[in-house]
Enzyme design. Structure first.
Site, PDB file in Angstrom:
ATOM      1  N   ASP A 157       1.459  37.423 -34.705  1.00 35.58           N
ATOM      2  CA  ASP A 157       0.596  37.460 -35.522  1.00 35.58           C
ATOM      3  C   ASP A 157       1.239  39.245 -35.556  1.00 35.58           C
ATOM      4  OD1 ASP A 157      -1.446  37.082 -37.073  1.00 35.58           O
ATOM      5  OD2 ASP A 157      -2.652  36.745 -35.658  1.00 35.58           O
ATOM      6  N   GLU A 176      10.970   2.646   1.038  1.00 36.60           N
ATOM      7  CA  GLU A 176      10.758   2.360   2.309  1.00 36.60           C
ATOM      8  C   GLU A 176      10.996   0.459   1.440  1.00 36.60           C
ATOM      9  OE1 GLU A 176       6.985   4.018   1.411  1.00 36.60           O
ATOM     10  OE2 GLU A 176       7.957   6.296   1.656  1.00 36.60           O
ATOM     11  N   ILE A 227       2.179   1.401  -3.661  1.00 38.68           N
ATOM     12  CA  ILE A 227       2.225   1.867  -4.640  1.00 38.68           C
ATOM     13  C   ILE A 227       2.334   2.963  -4.352  1.00 38.68           C
ATOM     14  CG2 ILE A 227       0.253   1.462  -5.713  1.00 38.68           C
ATOM     15  CD1 ILE A 227       0.552  -1.469  -4.788  1.00 38.68           C
ATOM     16  N   ASP A 276      -7.677  31.692 -40.019  1.00 34.43           N
ATOM     17  CA  ASP A 276      -6.734  31.298 -39.480  1.00 34.43           C
ATOM     18  C   ASP A 276      -6.985  29.984 -38.405  1.00 34.43           C
ATOM     19  OD1 ASP A 276      -5.296  33.546 -39.314  1.00 34.43           O
ATOM     20  OD2 ASP A 276      -6.425  34.880 -37.955  1.00 34.43           O
ATOM     21  N   ASP A 303      -6.304  35.388 -35.345  1.00 31.48           N
ATOM     22  CA  ASP A 303      -7.571  35.872 -34.424  1.00 31.48           C
ATOM     23  C   ASP A 303      -9.231  35.551 -35.553  1.00 31.48           C
ATOM     24  OD1 ASP A 303      -6.933  37.566 -36.730  1.00 31.48           O
ATOM     25  OD2 ASP A 303      -5.996  39.519 -35.161  1.00 31.48           O
ATOM     26  N   THR A 305       4.818  11.376   4.586  1.00 25.28           N
ATOM     27  CA  THR A 305       5.829  12.198   3.545  1.00 25.28           C
ATOM     28  C   THR A 305       4.444  12.053   1.497  1.00 25.28           C
ATOM     29  OG1 THR A 305       6.361   9.787   3.253  1.00 25.28           O
ATOM     30  CG2 THR A 305       7.402  11.188   5.104  1.00 25.28           C
ATOM     31  N   ASP A 306       4.074  11.521   1.951  1.00 32.23           N
ATOM     32  CA  ASP A 306       3.470  11.532   0.744  1.00 32.23           C
ATOM     33  C   ASP A 306       2.280  12.525   0.743  1.00 32.23           C
ATOM     34  OD1 ASP A 306       5.323   8.992  -0.159  1.00 32.23           O
ATOM     35  OD2 ASP A 306       3.024   7.525  -0.754  1.00 32.23           O
ATOM     36  N   GLU A 338      -0.224   5.717  -5.439  1.00 31.88           N
ATOM     37  CA  GLU A 338      -1.318   5.825  -6.150  1.00 31.88           C
ATOM     38  C   GLU A 338      -2.415   6.990  -6.025  1.00 31.88           C
ATOM     39  OE1 GLU A 338      -0.634   4.120  -2.761  1.00 31.88           O
ATOM     40  OE2 GLU A 338      -1.362   6.529  -1.669  1.00 31.88           O
ATOM     41  N   VAL A 382       1.233  -1.622   0.013  1.00 27.12           N
ATOM     42  CA  VAL A 382      -0.045   0.412   0.086  1.00 27.12           C
ATOM     43  C   VAL A 382       0.864   1.322   0.009  1.00 27.12           C
ATOM     44  CG1 VAL A 382      -1.306   1.748   1.453  1.00 27.12           C
ATOM     45  CG2 VAL A 382      -1.967  -0.580   1.375  1.00 27.12           C
ATOM     46  N   ALA A 383       1.734   0.993   0.619  1.00 26.94           N
ATOM     47  CA  ALA A 383       2.721   2.342   0.484  1.00 26.94           C
ATOM     48  C   ALA A 383       3.645   2.600   0.104  1.00 26.94           C
ATOM     49  CB  ALA A 383       4.193   1.622   2.028  1.00 26.94           C
ATOM     50  N   ASN A 400       4.269   6.724   4.496  1.00 30.12           N
ATOM     51  CA  ASN A 400       3.621   6.485   3.165  1.00 30.12           C
ATOM     52  C   ASN A 400       2.284   7.772   3.701  1.00 30.12           C
ATOM     53  OD1 ASN A 400       2.442   6.050   0.831  1.00 30.12           O
ATOM     54  ND2 ASN A 400       0.605   4.962   1.797  1.00 30.12           N
TER      55      ASN A 400
HETATM   56  P1  ATP Z   1      -1.779  40.390 -39.004  1.00 33.72           P
HETATM   57  O1  ATP Z   1      -1.483  40.125 -39.409  1.00 33.72           O
HETATM   58  O2  ATP Z   1      -0.199  41.525 -37.410  1.00 33.72           O
HETATM   59  O3  ATP Z   1      -2.919  41.614 -37.643  1.00 33.72           O
HETATM   60  P2  ATP Z   1      -2.952  43.117 -39.631  1.00 33.72           P
HETATM   61  O4  ATP Z   1      -3.815  43.435 -38.935  1.00 33.72           O
HETATM   62  O5  ATP Z   1      -2.289  43.977 -40.762  1.00 33.72           O
HETATM   63  O6  ATP Z   1      -1.358  42.060 -39.146  1.00 33.72           O
HETATM   64  P3  ATP Z   1      -4.408  42.463 -42.051  1.00 33.72           P
HETATM   65  O7  ATP Z   1      -5.552  42.344 -41.011  1.00 33.72           O
HETATM   66  O8  ATP Z   1      -5.005  40.745 -42.845  1.00 33.72           O
HETATM   67  O9  ATP Z   1      -3.526  42.127 -41.532  1.00 33.72           O
HETATM   68  O10 ATP Z   1      -4.601  43.471 -43.035  1.00 33.72           O
HETATM   69  C1  ATP Z   1      -3.622  43.697 -43.963  1.00 33.72           C
HETATM   70  C2  ATP Z   1      -4.429  44.687 -44.601  1.00 33.72           C
HETATM   71  O11 ATP Z   1      -5.386  44.551 -45.339  1.00 33.72           O
HETATM   72  C3  ATP Z   1      -3.995  45.886 -44.015  1.00 33.72           C
HETATM   73  O12 ATP Z   1      -2.180  46.499 -44.131  1.00 33.72           O
HETATM   74  C4  ATP Z   1      -4.277  46.965 -44.243  1.00 33.72           C
HETATM   75  O13 ATP Z   1      -4.171  47.823 -45.932  1.00 33.72           O
HETATM   76  C5  ATP Z   1      -5.815  46.744 -44.968  1.00 33.72           C
HETATM   77  N1  ATP Z   1      -6.875  46.497 -43.806  1.00 33.72           N
HETATM   78  C6  ATP Z   1      -7.090  46.247 -42.094  1.00 33.72           C
HETATM   79  N2  ATP Z   1      -7.993  46.634 -41.967  1.00 33.72           N
HETATM   80  C7  ATP Z   1      -9.055  47.076 -43.043  1.00 33.72           C
HETATM   81  C8  ATP Z   1     -10.245  47.387 -42.850  1.00 33.72           C
HETATM   82  N3  ATP Z   1     -10.817  47.535 -41.549  1.00 33.72           N
HETATM   83  N4  ATP Z   1     -10.295  47.965 -44.172  1.00 33.72           N
HETATM   84  C9  ATP Z   1     -10.055  47.945 -44.815  1.00 33.72           C
HETATM   85  N5  ATP Z   1      -8.396  47.460 -45.391  1.00 33.72           N
HETATM   86  C10 ATP Z   1      -8.154  47.171 -43.822  1.00 33.72           C
END
Ligand code: ATP
Length: 911
Positions: free
Chosen positions: A330, A714, A286, A649, A645, A742-743, A288, A283-284, A739
């Protein structure tokens, strides 16, 4: 409000009437609360949780514990009441300890799941607000955007190129175009209800406004909820490996125990006593408690990460974090502050600068440092107007509370890039709410990172129609046939195009993020879609905006460098802007290469794999390229962390070893694909999470080392004693007590040990590394062996001097074993040697050790307990022996590595 309505057949008016909601105002908070009270929360029922009672009873399910209990009962029946009661008390205390550990672990994991719960944008009392999706009720008006998870079953009221991906429900992964028209058909499948959206599916394009028609278990998803397996894989690779290891250890412990029992009996020990000693030893020995302590260490580490703004969605990633060799980040918002301010304007040959900081709409327009009157710059005015109207952000004024003379504070709701355009427009006196009264929006193609532009179609009161477009300059230029030059529309000749591109380069070289603006007048409201009309535009000009790097990021990148982790910037922005920022942050070394999206798209995966090691910045890339980068890096053997984001992506986030989503700006789709969410969108948080990840793994190694070395010690005491035909050095109760004490606490305290100073100075751990690697296995065996031998030595010496007083020798052995383990626990805190760390640093550990020592003294010196634990009050000479023997395993074994380490370090230092 029953679900049986055929919502798809009803008109918008019928729907809002049935749901009893004003589509312009939404429900009132009070009404929403009332409905929630009646209908319940908008959540799917979860599988049953294990109740605490069952969890407690599970602690007794272990086979050896059951054998021990039965054996104890028999000894009770034979008249050994005191023994029986004590053993049962110890077993119950052990079970309570196990229960508390598992219960805490379970609780923290549930809390984690709650943290990741999604939100929704809803119209209540005439105002749009973000609420928890579980608070939605039928009748709520919600707004949906590309990347959102659809939070309930909805019927669309407005749609702008809205698309949903419904594979979770229909199995069909091709996105479906949605609309808000009535569908007059009764026998229709879910997949064909194009004017409805369903809980759990994803918005992957466009925008929409919709009315919630069903929530929780009433939704289509709710109806099939019991078919869904919501159990996420919450065990880490290490936990799985430990589970397997546990089985091996049980085998080894049982085998050794059997040898102890058999040899003991052969040497003339009483069979029954040997059996009880053997079972207690098993028991000691293992471990667990190991899986539960690992879970606690993970869960507590995850709590610490939350404090540092990193939310772990998948537990296994905690371990992977410590192995990360490349972080792909990004730029906008993660490496930079995402606080945009327009600094430069350029239209057909005129370059103006703009003063003012932040979102305060105060600033001047200047030419050669002289303020100018914008009335003389019609082209600039046109550009500012496009910026304000081709825009979905809001500039909001808030009065700071509590301060008598406080200024109004201006903030942005929505995309900061668009916010900056509202601010610069307001500096010229144009506000969106006044302009948009004159120009009504009739259509829109929202911005997305793939197209890199956004367009709206607007109609004025007097019937004029225009298209306003803004986007990345190089992209937008390809859609323009003309250019506005000093008030006149001219053909966009290759020379003029070159001039625009040169200007774009100049601004980007100043680390400015550039947007271009264009328009087109439409004669009659044509029937074409807006996308078809996004051509032959008239180019108007450029705006360059500043987005300063986050201050803490430079330091974090340096930390990564020292920790053997490469930082790579991946951005949709222009190459020169990206390079300028990368240089400021120290991402791009002198020998480092920069690659743009066009070249990246051309390269085959193999070619990229060959070059990927030396590329530090990827510019003008589309999200789809990120997957290619992840795969190339992984093919080179890297462990990749990747941020993202947007909807697009998600594949790269999923494919990465650690997928990271943005808590503030990220879409639900990206969050769901991720294993880690940054609640402040900050690069520095990733580095903090890596540090915690490394620390957690170190701590797990620490208590594995401690627990296993203790167990080896042990077993070996008993094993050698029996082989050498000695009397029993420990009685069963003593073994069980060791057991328990200390455990328990000391091992748990190791789980929260502060990190060693060099956590981020080491190279990343190899992800295929065995948990016993880097000498851990050797340390466990050697220290275990030393503890066993020293304990037996102390026993034998005492027994030789007092052959008639076995209890004295057993007390000495018992104390030596306990104290050796309590000293050894400090050794486990360092990978190098006990002398490398301040022993008072971990207050929990010091407290755990002191309380264990006190308990030992009570058991030895408190007379009523002496007969139960077979102890006697030992004297000064015995204590000297105990302390020397208990100290040997740690101090003798610790001096050697320290000397070696110091020697190596001295040799490594420059002379
Ligand atoms: P990351 O990928 O590092 O977030 P980012 O935000 O610049 O970079 P995107 O958001 O894809 O990348 O933007 C790419 C390009 O699109 C920008 O460089 C800009 O010229 C244009 N852009 C960004 N936001 C807008 C918007 N709201 N309307 C129109 N064009 C935009």
């Amino acid at each position: 409000m029953s679900v049986s309505h055929e919502w798809h057949r009803l008109t918008k008016d019928d729907i809002t009437q049935l749901l009893n909601v004003d589509p312009g105002k939404g429900l009132s908070e009070a009404e929403a609360r009332h409905r929630k009270g009646k209908i319940g929360e908008n959540r799917l029922m979860e599988g049953k949780r294990i109740s605490p009672y069952v969890l407690f009873l599970n602690q007794f399910k272990d086979f050896m514990v059951l054998v021990l209990l039965v054996a104890t009962l028999i000894s009770g029946l034979l008249g050994e009441y005191l023994d029986a009661i004590t053993i049962i008390a110890i077993v119950v205390m052990n079970a309570i300890l196990g229960f508390v550990q598992e219960y805490r672990a379970e609780k923290s994991l549930t809390a984690l799941k709650e943290l990741a719960s999604p939100e929704a944008t809803v119209l209540r009392d005439g105002k749009w607000r973000r609420i928890r999706a579980v608070d939605l009720v039928p009748g709520d008006i919600v707004s949906l955007e590309s990347g959102d998870r659809i939070p309930a079953d909805v019927r669309f009221l407005e749609t702008y190129n809205f698309q949903a991906e419904e594979s979770a429900l229909t199995g069909e992964s091709v996105p479906v175009e949605k609309h808000c028209k009535t569908i007059d058909s009764d026998e229709i499948s879910l997949g064909d209800k194009h004017n409805m959206g369903f809980m759990g599916t994803m918005a992957v394009g466009g925008k929409a406004v919709a009315a919630v028609v069903a929530t929780g278990m009433q939704t289509e998803m709710g109806k099939i909820a019991d078919l869904i397996d919501s159990a996420e894989q919450m065990q880490t690779p290490l936990q799985l490996k430990l589970e397997q290891l546990g089985k091996v250890l049980i085998g080894v412990a049982l085998f050794l125990t059997a040898v102890v029992v058999v040899t003991g009996i052969m040497h003339g020990h009483d069979a029954y006593k040997m059996f009880l000693a053997g079972v207690s030893l098993a028991v000691a020995a293992i471990p667990e408690g190991l899986p539960a302590i690992v879970t606690i260490a993970l869960a507590l580490g995850v709590q610490r990460m939350i404090k540092r703004k990193a939310i772990v969605r998948k537990l296994p990633s905690v371990e992977t974090l410590g192995c990360a060799t490349v972080i792909c980040s990004d730029k906008t918002g993660t490496l930079t502050q995402n606080k945009m301010t327009v600094k430069q304007l350029w239209t057909g040959g005129t370059a103006l600068t703009v003063s003012g900081e932040g979102y305060q709409p105060e600033g001047r327009f200047m030419l050669n440092e002289q303020t100018v009157d914008l009335r003389r710059y019609a082209d600039v005015r046109r550009m500012l107007q496009i910026g304000v109207l081709c825009n979905n952000a809001r500039l909001v004024k808030q009065r700071k509370k509590g301060k008598l003379f406080a200024k109004d504070e201006w903030t942005i709701e929505g995309d900061p890039t668009e916010g900056a355009l509202l601010v610069v427009g307001a500096k010229a006196g144009w506000y969106a709410n006044t302009l948009s009264q004159k120009w009504k929006r009739v259509e829109e193609i929202p911005f997305d990172s793939e197209r890199k532009r956004m367009s709206v179609m607007l109609q004025s009161e007097d019937g004029k129609t225009v298209i306003y477009t803004k986007g990345a300059p190089d992209v937008l230029l390809d859609h323009c046939s003309h250019i506005l030059w000093n008030g006149q529309v001219r053909m966009l000749t290759p020379q003029l195009k070159q001039q625009v591109l040169r200007q774009n380069e100049t601004l980007a070289g100043l680390a400015l993020r550039n947007l271009a603006f264009a328009y087109r007048e439409v004669k009659e409201t044509a029937r074409h879609s807006l996308e078809q009309m996004e051509k032959e535009l008239v180019f108007v000009g450029l705006m360059g905006m500043m987005d300063p790097p986050r201050e803490e990021v430079k330091e974090s990148i340096k930390t990564c460098d020292e920790a053997g982790i490469k930082t790579v910037m991946i951005t949709g922005d222009h190459q020169s802007t990206a390079v300028a920022i990368a240089r400021q942050l120290g991402i791009l070394p002198r020998h480092g290469e920069v690659m743009n999206g066009r070249e990246l798209a051309r390269l085959s995966p193999e070619e990229l794999e060959r070059r990927v090691d030396n590329i530090y910045v990827y510019a003008r890339v589309s999200p789809e390229h990120k997957l290619k980068i992840v795969q190339a890096l992984q093919a080179r053997g890297e462990v990749v962390a990747m941020t993202g984001d947007g909807v697009n992506d998600a594949p790269a986030i999923k494919a990465a070893d650690i997928g990271i989503a943005m808590g503030i700006s990220g879409t639900d789709v990206s969050k769901e694909a991720s294993s880690l969410v940054l609640s402040d969108d900050n690069f520095a948080t990733i580095v903090a999470a890596v540090e915690e990840g490394r620390g957690i793994y170190d701590n797990i190694r620490k208590f594995i080392r401690y627990l296993l070395a203790s167990n080896v010690g042990e077993i070996l005491v008993m094993f050698f004693a029996m082989l050498l035909a000695m009397p029993l050095p420990l009685v069963p109760i003593q073994i069980l007590w060791v057991n328990l004490v200390t455990d328990g606490l000391p091992a748990m305290a190791l789980g929260v040990d502060p990190q060693e100073g060099d956590t981020m100075k080491r190279r990343p751990r190899n992800s295929r590394e065995n948990v016993f690697a880097r000498g851990l296995g050797w340390k466990i065996l050697s220290r275990g062996l030393l503890i066993g031998v020293c304990t037996l030595g102390a026993f034998w010496l005492t027994y030789q001097q007092n052959p008639d007083d076995l209890a004295r020798a057993q007390t000495v052995a018992f104390s030596t074993l306990v104290i050796a383990q309590l000293i050894h626990v400090f050794d486990c805190r360092s990978e190098i040697s006990v002398f490398h760390r301040n022993i008072f640093e971990n207050a929990y550990l010091v407290l755990a050790v002191i309380s264990s020592l006190l308990l030992l003294l009570v058991v030895i010196y408190y007379e009523p307990l002496q007969p139960i634990f077979r102890t006697v009050g030992v004297g000064f000479r015995e204590w000297c022996l105990i302390l020397v023997m208990a100290g040997i395993p740690t101090f003798v074994a610790g001096i050697f590595p320290k000397v070696m380490f110091d020697h190596r370090r001295r040799r490594a230092l420059p002379q």
